[in-house]
Design an enzyme around this catalytic site. Structure first.
Site, PDB file in Angstrom:
ATOM      1  N   LEU A 140       0.844  -1.199   0.000  1.00 25.57           N
ATOM      2  CA  LEU A 140       0.000   0.000   0.000  1.00 25.57           C
ATOM      3  C   LEU A 140       0.878   1.247   0.000  1.00 25.57           C
ATOM      4  O   LEU A 140       0.447   2.302   0.433  1.00 25.57           O
ATOM      5  CB  LEU A 140      -0.914   0.003   1.239  1.00 25.57           C
ATOM      6  CG  LEU A 140      -2.150  -0.888   1.184  1.00 25.57           C
ATOM      7  CD1 LEU A 140      -2.995  -0.717   2.435  1.00 25.57           C
ATOM      8  CD2 LEU A 140      -3.001  -0.583  -0.061  1.00 25.57           C
ATOM      9  N   GLY A 191       3.375   5.561  -4.978  1.00 24.46           N
ATOM     10  CA  GLY A 191       4.643   5.906  -5.620  1.00 24.46           C
ATOM     11  C   GLY A 191       4.461   6.276  -7.069  1.00 24.46           C
ATOM     12  O   GLY A 191       3.385   6.708  -7.502  1.00 24.46           O
ATOM     13  N   CYS A 248       8.496  -8.749 -13.254  1.00 25.64           N
ATOM     14  CA  CYS A 248       7.354  -9.660 -13.019  1.00 25.64           C
ATOM     15  C   CYS A 248       5.992  -9.007 -13.153  1.00 25.64           C
ATOM     16  O   CYS A 248       5.162  -9.473 -13.949  1.00 25.64           O
ATOM     17  CB  CYS A 248       7.491 -10.275 -11.630  1.00 25.64           C
ATOM     18  SG  CYS A 248       9.067 -11.083 -11.420  1.00 25.64           S
TER      19      CYS A 248
HETATM   20  C1  UGA Z   1       7.267  -9.538  -7.299  1.00 24.85           C
HETATM   21  C2  UGA Z   1       6.449 -10.208  -6.175  1.00 24.85           C
HETATM   22  O1  UGA Z   1       6.456  -9.363  -5.025  1.00 24.85           O
HETATM   23  C3  UGA Z   1       7.053 -11.562  -5.812  1.00 24.85           C
HETATM   24  O2  UGA Z   1       6.228 -12.215  -4.855  1.00 24.85           O
HETATM   25  C4  UGA Z   1       7.126 -12.437  -7.076  1.00 24.85           C
HETATM   26  O3  UGA Z   1       7.725 -13.700  -6.802  1.00 24.85           O
HETATM   27  C5  UGA Z   1       7.963 -11.720  -8.122  1.00 24.85           C
HETATM   28  O4  UGA Z   1       7.340 -10.444  -8.420  1.00 24.85           O
HETATM   29  C6  UGA Z   1       7.991 -12.592  -9.347  1.00 24.85           C
HETATM   30  O5  UGA Z   1       6.938 -12.801  -9.954  1.00 24.85           O
HETATM   31  O6  UGA Z   1       9.046 -13.185  -9.635  1.00 24.85           O
HETATM   32  P1  UGA Z   1       9.522  -8.111  -7.441  1.00 24.85           P
HETATM   33  O7  UGA Z   1       9.131  -7.834  -8.864  1.00 24.85           O
HETATM   34  O8  UGA Z   1      10.920  -8.543  -7.162  1.00 24.85           O
HETATM   35  O9  UGA Z   1       8.557  -9.250  -6.802  1.00 24.85           O
HETATM   36  O10 UGA Z   1       9.302  -6.759  -6.641  1.00 24.85           O
HETATM   37  P2  UGA Z   1       8.237  -6.141  -5.604  1.00 24.85           P
HETATM   38  O11 UGA Z   1       8.920  -5.899  -4.324  1.00 24.85           O
HETATM   39  O12 UGA Z   1       6.996  -6.911  -5.564  1.00 24.85           O
HETATM   40  O13 UGA Z   1       7.957  -4.719  -6.285  1.00 24.85           O
HETATM   41  C7  UGA Z   1       7.356  -4.605  -7.569  1.00 24.85           C
HETATM   42  C8  UGA Z   1       7.100  -3.158  -7.904  1.00 24.85           C
HETATM   43  O14 UGA Z   1       6.059  -2.631  -7.101  1.00 24.85           O
HETATM   44  C9  UGA Z   1       8.301  -2.239  -7.693  1.00 24.85           C
HETATM   45  O15 UGA Z   1       8.391  -1.349  -8.775  1.00 24.85           O
HETATM   46  C10 UGA Z   1       7.976  -1.499  -6.407  1.00 24.85           C
HETATM   47  O16 UGA Z   1       8.553  -0.227  -6.337  1.00 24.85           O
HETATM   48  C11 UGA Z   1       6.461  -1.399  -6.517  1.00 24.85           C
HETATM   49  N1  UGA Z   1       5.770  -1.265  -5.217  1.00 24.85           N
HETATM   50  C12 UGA Z   1       5.782  -2.283  -4.323  1.00 24.85           C
HETATM   51  C13 UGA Z   1       5.072  -0.102  -4.934  1.00 24.85           C
HETATM   52  O17 UGA Z   1       5.038   0.856  -5.746  1.00 24.85           O
HETATM   53  N2  UGA Z   1       4.390  -0.007  -3.747  1.00 24.85           N
HETATM   54  C14 UGA Z   1       4.380  -1.014  -2.845  1.00 24.85           C
HETATM   55  O18 UGA Z   1       3.709  -0.859  -1.778  1.00 24.85           O
HETATM   56  C15 UGA Z   1       5.095  -2.178  -3.131  1.00 24.85           C
END
Ligand code: UGA
Length: 431
Positions: free
Chosen positions: A251, A254, A261
């Site tokens: 939540l 950004g 992914c």
């Molecule tokens: C994501 C999933 O979180 C993993 O569970 C999954 O295994 C992986 O994809 C995959 O399919 O291999 P990841 O892409 O490494 O992992 O990164 P995240 O931490 O999930 O972040 C993804 C994006 O969302 C980033 O750009 C991050 O900045 C953004 N984000 C994340 C937000 O803007 N707000 C948030 O609250 C959380």
């Protein structure tokens, strides 16, 4: 190992998923050979170097080097292997469906490997892929070899920890013996095992990523509404997340989600639905909100500066999130392209990204510190919430800029403090 047998495992693909899977399975006591088709990558890994930045991975590879080796040769990896893990990438094809060509080339290379006990799919694939792989294995005389879907939920930057302490290990298999074999491989991993049929396991992966992306796009829309109504999205997200039914994860408002992914998997799920004649309305909106979110940042700068033509803009942070060197589908890439298209000059800084050889980064100037990147700039954008950006001497930075415009795309900094330093400070969903 607590009684479960040590297995010989072949991992196909030495990307983020393959390397983490291989290193962690070796750490659990198994004998692992990781096979990749890229000679430079295999050479690096053999010399003890890790081609990607993933915290803890280098140490884990080094600690398990007796049980972990790397090869270019598929037959060498398969020699004596009982389990094959498929960890190759499945990038979007021209139609938006996942391109499974690398998966099929691994499956084809298994012909003759009659000693195998199971083939395990870690790559993210469309629902129904397992049935097709099953039929191909049967056709290749490997009908006795089990098949399982074991989707990956680790996130980059915390992948080693996530693998060893997962919320769940999902195993989709049609035979009980295969499910038990894969479950036993994970003995020592601290997390519940959930067994189901192959199609459901394939769907769990796509649905999980889509729901996470949905939470982010939802809070980003609420942030936009907060800007229009004078509410503060940080207060809103904190209090909403305290409801245990909703939770506070994902939540954080950004500049939009990116990475290897979410963009790929959400599009793949959308196309999967389209292929069945169904239009996933909610997911389509989630993707659309995210595309807009990245562009809104540029519009906000234009509103402040009048035009971006001839303006110098600093992008602080380029990777799709901190703790990784991964630039795939990073919001920074959209921002840089848009800024260049508007006639701006783009300066940037990132502690890990090495984007120089990739468009549009060839036309940008890269600096070794955030301070140098903002020097003489008309605006700066915090794109990735690297902790180093909290340590910047912002009082000095504001005096070095041509105009003191700062767009904090990750709500990293304190609005009152930044304004007190003289910044025209804009963030996401905060008054
Ligand atoms: C994501 C999933 O979180 C993993 O569970 C999954 O295994 C992986 O994809 C995959 O399919 O291999 P990841 O892409 O490494 O992992 O990164 P995240 O931490 O999930 O972040 C993804 C994006 O969302 C980033 O750009 C991050 O900045 C953004 N984000 C994340 C937000 O803007 N707000 C948030 O609250 C959380």
């Amino acid at each position: 190992m607590g009684g479960a047998p040590v297995r010989k495992v072949a991992v196909f693909g030495a990307g983020y998923i393959g390397l983490v899977t291989g290193a962690c399975l070796a750490d659990l006591g198994h004998r692992v050979v990781v096979r990749d088709i890229n000679p430079e990558k295999v050479e690096l890994l053999r010399s003890g170097e890790i081609p990607i930045y993933e915290p803890g991975l280098g140490d884990m590879v080094a600690q398990n080097k007796e049980r972990l080796s790397f090869t270019l040769d598929a037959q060498e990896a398969l020699d004596g292997a009982e389990v094959v893990y498929v960890c190759v990438d499945t990038p979007p094809s021209a139609s938006g469906d996942a391109d499974l060509s690398r998966v099929w080339s691994v499956v084809r290379s298994l012909e003759g490997a009659s000693h195998l006990k199971a083939v395990v799919m870690k790559s993210t694939v469309p629902v129904g892929t397992g049935s097709r792989v099953r039929a191909t294995l049967d056709g290749a005389g490997l009908g006795h070899v089990g098949y399982a879907s074991n989707p990956e939920f680790t996130a980059e930057g915390t992948a080693v920890r996530d693998f060893l302490h997962p919320d769940r290990i999902v195993i989709g298999a049609s035979e009980e013996a295969t499910a038990r074999l894969i479950s036993d491989l994970h003995q020592g991993v601290d997390g519940p095992v959930v067994v189901m049929d192959v199609r459901s396991a394939e769907m769990v992966k796509l649905a999980s990523n889509a729901l996470l992306a949905t939470k982010i796009s939802f809070i980003n829309e609420i942030a936009t509404l907060c800007e229009k109504t004078g509410a503060d999205v940080e207060h809103v997200a904190r209090a909403v997340g305290l409801d245990h039914r909703l939770g506070h994860h994902f939540l954080r408002p950004g500049i939009g989600w990116g990475g290897s992914c979410f963009p790929k998997d959400s599009e793949a799920l959308r196309q999967l639905a389209s292929n069945t004649g169904y239009h996933l309305q909610l997911l389509s909106a989630v993707i659309e909100v995210n595309n807009l979110q990245k562009r809104r940042a540029i519009q906000r700068l234009k509103d402040e500066l009048g035009t971006l033509t001839g303006m110098r803009v600093a992008l602080l942070g380029l990777t799709f999130k901190p703790g990784t060197d991964d630039m795939r589908e990073a919001p920074s890439t959209v921002l840089a392209s848009r800024l260049l298209a508007e006639g701006a000059e783009v300066h940037c800084w990132d502690p890990m990204a090495r984007p120089a050889e990739v468009e549009p980064w060839r036309s940008t100037l890269q600096h070794v510190s955030p301070e140098l990147a903002v020097e003489g700039a008309d605006a700066a954008i915090v794109v990735t919430e690297w902790p180093q950006l909290k340590e910047v001497d912002w009082a000095r930075a504001v005096s070095m800029m041509r105009r003191p415009l700062l767009f904090d795309g990750r709500n990293l900094l304190n609005p009152g403090a930044m304004r007190a330093l003289g910044f025209t400070y804009i963030s996401v969903g905060r008054p």
